[in-house]
Design a protein around this motif. Structure first.
Motif: not given
Length: 497
Positions: A61-87
């Motif tokens: 994530q640290n690398l991804w945020l530097k070069i394509d923040r939008s795509a990185c944020t969307q990827y982890f947004n999808d992970l979280y909202h696909g499993d909102p109980a996951s800490a």
């Protein structure tokens, strides 16, 4: 004069993070081989399926945020909202957000849902580090907003220390929180807790800054002997040099905080160091502070006669200005100038005898404004690198000489960069640079660059010729720097013709 290794050179070996992530070594190895964003994105794509825990995801994530923040944020947004109980997914999504208050709100939610979840506390710690304790380019209104929320969240920050009292980042947060609230006794407690300086946040520079800001010396006195002992064990320090290294690191700090009583005891216990080439300077400052100008001039004269100091040292050491009214000082200055002028041909020959020729490792570093500067783009020009840090006393003495040379003597076709390394606070480096109005270009460096250039102590100067080869190197403070620079430039410019 025997050579004393600057203590900072040892620290670079101690602050390499311990590998904890399952893909860490492999990912870091591949990362060092890439040189463009496309290759970086391919690396991210290849390693995402291999990620097994939060540490793995954070590294990617640290690398991804530097070069394509939008795509990185969307990827982890999808992970979280696909499993909102996951800490884990909640944390990874929230840490990628660029809204400080939203991060703070999500951190509270995460801790409420998972009261013992480490990364939840890490999220709230990071938010306060970024937006209150150590803000950098943060709007004043956001800093104020975090200040208003701090009383509400202080209990959560304190609870994180109760749960994770030996965690590095938690200790760091508690230290910075105490410094921000000016509870220096509490801050000292956190500095005293570790038994060694093997934490990424706790470096020798932090101890020096703490001592200068608070005049509390206990953490420095605890860790400095440990560092020296480690240096002896690793073979980097000779046991016979240990007391010289201890005093040469502690005494300048005592001078800066004007703790003359402790400085006097230090030299009373080690009288041989009053005339040691590495430790005589603070003792002269002590004599001046005690209004013993005659004793100070006696010592300066002795060191001049021994060849330890010269004319340049006499005229460039601002701490000795109180001595200039004494007729003995005027006579010494006259003798030193005659000797200096007569020895110029010999001095020039000795300086140029150090010429070398080896490829300069390429680098690309940011200015404080975020402009990237790349060495390979500077072919055809002479490039001078000055490796430094704010806590380095010899660096602070050298930089005004370098800046004056840049302003008054530097020929055309030369670029001078002061590369800040081994620093824990980039803001302090910029503030120090701006406060002194240095004429060099400030760049932010990293440990790997220092290692690539063989930097074992600072200040360290490197002169790179028009074809990208290192031709001259010099470590430590040198009052003759402006003359040396003129010799080097003349040599390289004449060689080009």
């Amino acid at each position: 004069m025997r050579s004393i290794i600057l203590l900072a050179s040892l620290l670079a070996l101690l602050f390499i993070p311990v590998v904890a992530s399952s893909i860490s070594d492999e990912f870091d190895y591949e990362l060092r081989r890439i040189d463009n964003d496309s290759a970086a994105l391919a690396l991210i794509k290849a390693y995402l399926p291999k990620a097994q825990d939060v540490d793995d995801y954070r590294k990617i994530q640290n690398l991804w945020l530097k070069i394509d923040r939008s795509a990185c944020t969307q990827y982890f947004n999808d992970l979280y909202h696909g499993d909102p109980a996951s800490a884990d997914y909640h944390y990874l999504w929230a840490r990628g957000l660029d809204d400080g208050m939203t991060q703070l709100i999500e951190a509270r939610k995460l801790i409420t849902a998972h009261p013992n979840y480490y990364w939840g506390y890490r999220l709230i710690q990071a938010a306060y580090q970024l937006y209150l304790f150590n803000p950098h380019d943060v709007p004043e209104e956001l800093i104020a907003l975090f200040g208003q929320n701090y009383p509400r969240d202080k209990e959560l920050l304190v609870r994180s220390y109760t749960l994770y009292p030996n965690d590095d980042y938690t200790l760091y947060t508690m230290y910075e929180m105490s410094m921000w609230s000016k509870d220096f006794a509490e801050a000292e407690r956190y500095l005293m807790k570790p038994d060694n300086l093997d934490s990424p946040w706790l470096k020798y520079a932090a101890l020096v800054r703490f001592a200068e800001k608070t005049q509390r010396l206990a953490p420095l006195k605890k860790h400095l002997p440990i560092l020296i002992t480690n240096g002896i064990a690793s073979g980097n320090i000779q046991p016979s040099d240990s007391i010289v290294i201890y005093v040469s690191n502690l005494a300048p700090i005592l001078v800066r905080i004007e703790n003359w009583q402790e400085l006097e005891v230090l030299y009373k216990d080690n009288p041989q160091l009053t005339t040691d080439p590495n430790t005589y300077g603070p003792y002269i400052s002590l004599l001046i502070a005690r209004d013993d100008h005659s004793g100070a001039i006696d010592l300066v004269t002795e060191m001049f006669n021994r060849g330890v100091i010269n004319y340049r040292t006499l005229v460039s050491t601002r701490e000795w200005l109180p001595l200039v009214r004494d007729h003995r000082w005027v006579r010494l200055l006259y003798e030193a100038k005659l000797k200096w002028d007569n020895e110029e041909p010999i001095r020039r020959s000795e300086v140029l005898s150090g010429v070398i020729r080896k490829p300069a490792p390429d680098w690309e570093l940011p200015t404080p404004e975020g402009i990237m500067v790349k060495l390979s783009d500077l072919k055809g020009q002479i490039v001078i690198l000055d490796f430094w840090a704010t806590w380095c006393d010899p660096c602070r003495r050298l930089m005004p000489i370098l800046s004056n040379w840049v302003q008054k003597q530097m020929p055309e076709g030369v670029e001078v960069f002061s590369i800040n390394i081994w620093e824990t606070d980039a803001d302090k480096a910029l503030a120090y640079f701006q406060e002194n109005k240095f004429a060099m270009t400030l760049l932010y460096g990293f440990d790997n660059l220092a290692a690539a250039y063989g930097v074992e102590g600072i200040p360290h100067l490197v002169v790179i010729d028009q074809d990208g080869f290192i031709r001259f190197e010099e470590s430590g403070f040198n009052a003759n720097l402006d003359d040396n620079l003129n010799y080097w430039m003349q040599f390289l410019l004449e060689s080009e013709k």
